[in-house]
Design an enzyme around this catalytic site. Structure first.
Site, PDB file in Angstrom:
ATOM      1  N   SER A  95      18.323  83.320  60.128  1.00  0.00           N
ATOM      2  CA  SER A  95      17.075  83.470  59.507  1.00  0.00           C
ATOM      3  C   SER A  95      15.879  83.419  60.569  1.00  0.00           C
ATOM      4  O   SER A  95      14.613  83.491  60.359  1.00  0.00           O
ATOM      5  CB  SER A  95      16.991  82.190  58.401  1.00  0.00           C
ATOM      6  OG  SER A  95      16.814  80.981  59.001  1.00  0.00           O
ATOM      7  N   LYS A 124       8.661  78.513  63.595  1.00  0.00           N
ATOM      8  CA  LYS A 124       9.310  79.073  62.541  1.00  0.00           C
ATOM      9  C   LYS A 124       8.843  78.652  61.202  1.00  0.00           C
ATOM     10  O   LYS A 124       8.398  77.716  61.061  1.00  0.00           O
ATOM     11  CB  LYS A 124      10.873  78.890  62.508  1.00  0.00           C
ATOM     12  CG  LYS A 124      11.705  79.481  61.561  1.00  0.00           C
ATOM     13  CD  LYS A 124      13.122  79.202  61.602  1.00  0.00           C
ATOM     14  CE  LYS A 124      14.161  80.064  60.464  1.00  0.00           C
ATOM     15  NZ  LYS A 124      15.383  79.453  60.813  1.00  0.00           N
ATOM     16  N   SER A 136      21.704  80.818  61.796  1.00  0.00           N
ATOM     17  CA  SER A 136      20.471  81.221  61.954  1.00  0.00           C
ATOM     18  C   SER A 136      19.580  81.092  63.259  1.00  0.00           C
ATOM     19  O   SER A 136      18.750  81.867  63.391  1.00  0.00           O
ATOM     20  CB  SER A 136      19.528  80.515  60.689  1.00  0.00           C
ATOM     21  OG  SER A 136      19.724  80.852  59.523  1.00  0.00           O
TER      22      SER A 136
END
Length: 323
Positions: free
Chosen positions: A154, A79, A178
């Site tokens: 996210s 990520k 997230s």
């Protein structure tokens, strides 16, 4: 034999370790699929050269009979809120456009040391704040089940990549949903590890403990494998061999943050379907209050035990594979 995008992380690692697949072949196939499905907005950056270099080293180690890690040859993107030395680190922000990391985060390093192939940095919203993945520096991340809908955030890029079969597992992180929100939006497994389970030291200060690093995958077993890499010594994968104990599980479809919000009927049906499966496994399901004082609990029977909720099962829908 070529890598199958439907293969999970454990299966991929086992086939690479046995020599049936090569790590380089898996890397090339994963990168090709990422490029083919670029409209998903899953990646902030693809890092093919790094993945190929890693794969060649792993194939050489296997050929020489040297030990390799549990994620050997498995594409594991990172990520883009976490740094990997020599790769872009923009955190979804135009302010950091063109920034390149000088250090590798401890969590990312564990995944690399386990044999994971860093095929790219997955898209994340600016500094990970929103529950959707839309930025000023790239396309929005969308769910492969319906490209008109967002992948959540996210960790939306990671979820889209896993759901689409670009990679069987991906690094993710979760503060206020997230991991869990994108998992729900993309139909995959999302688990936020408990506070303190996955250490970020020495490269990141843990802070107040709100954010936990973890993984997104398409199976509970692969998520357990990922946690074994990120939090060694806990035996999550081996624990799946044991039958679960009977659990008391609270169920609610009542919004917890609004008195006026409505819940989509499809979401209610999905919750009820899962409740049905858990009931069939022998667990005790009770109606959980949406909001209550700390001392309150679910309705009880005269014996003091929480009352079982009536079954409201729904049939499981059949879904096509995303593309």
């Amino acid at each position: 034999m070529h890598w199958d995008p439907a293969a999970g992380a454990a299966e991929t690692a086992n086939r690479v370790r046995s020599g049936e697949w090569t790590a380089l072949g898996v890397a090339e196939a994963s990168l090709a699929r990422a490029q083919e499905l670029a409209d998903l907005g899953a990646f902030a950056h693809l890092t093919g050269d790094r993945a190929r270099e890693q794969a060649e080293g792993l194939d050489a180690a296997i050929a020489a009979g040297r030990p390799v890690g549990p994620l050997v040859g498995v594409p594991v993107p990172i990520k883009d809120l976490v740094e990997v030395a020599g790769l872009p680190f923009e955190a979804g922000s135009a302010v950091l456009r063109g920034n390149v990391s000088q250090v590798t985060d401890a969590v990312a390093q564990r995944l690399i040391d386990a044999g994971g192939l860093t095929i790219g940095k997955t898209a994340a919203p600016e500094f990970g704040f929103p529950a959707y993945t839309e930025t000023l520096i790239g396309p929005p991340a969308v769910t492969p089940w319906d490209r008109s809908r967002g992948a959540g955030g996210s960790s939306g890029g990671a979820a889209a990549a896993v759901a689409a079969g670009i990679t069987p597992i991906a690094h993710a992180s979760d503060g206020g949903g997230s991991i869990r929100i994108p998992a729900a939006g993309c139909g995959i497994v999302g688990h936020k590890p408990s506070r303190g389970l996955v250490s970020t030291l020495p490269t990141r200060v843990p802070g107040p403990g709100l954010v936990s690093d973890g993984v997104l995958s398409r199976s509970v077993a692969d998520t357990a494998l990922g946690l074994d890499v990120l939090a060694p010594g806990n035996g999550f994968l081996s624990g799946l061999a044991h039958a679960p104990k009977r659990l008391r599980i609270g169920v609610t479809t009542t919004p917890v943050i609004s008195d006026t919000a409505t819940v989509h009927p499809g979401v209610v049906a999905a919750v009820e379907a899962v409740a049905c499966w858990l009931d069939a496994l022998g667990h005790d399901l009770v109606d959980a209050p949406a909001r209550s004082p700390p001392s309150a609990g679910p309705p009880s029977t005269p014996s003091g035990r929480p009352a079982r909720r009536p079954s409201r099962c729904r049939p499981r829908p059949n879904r096509p594979s995303p593309r």
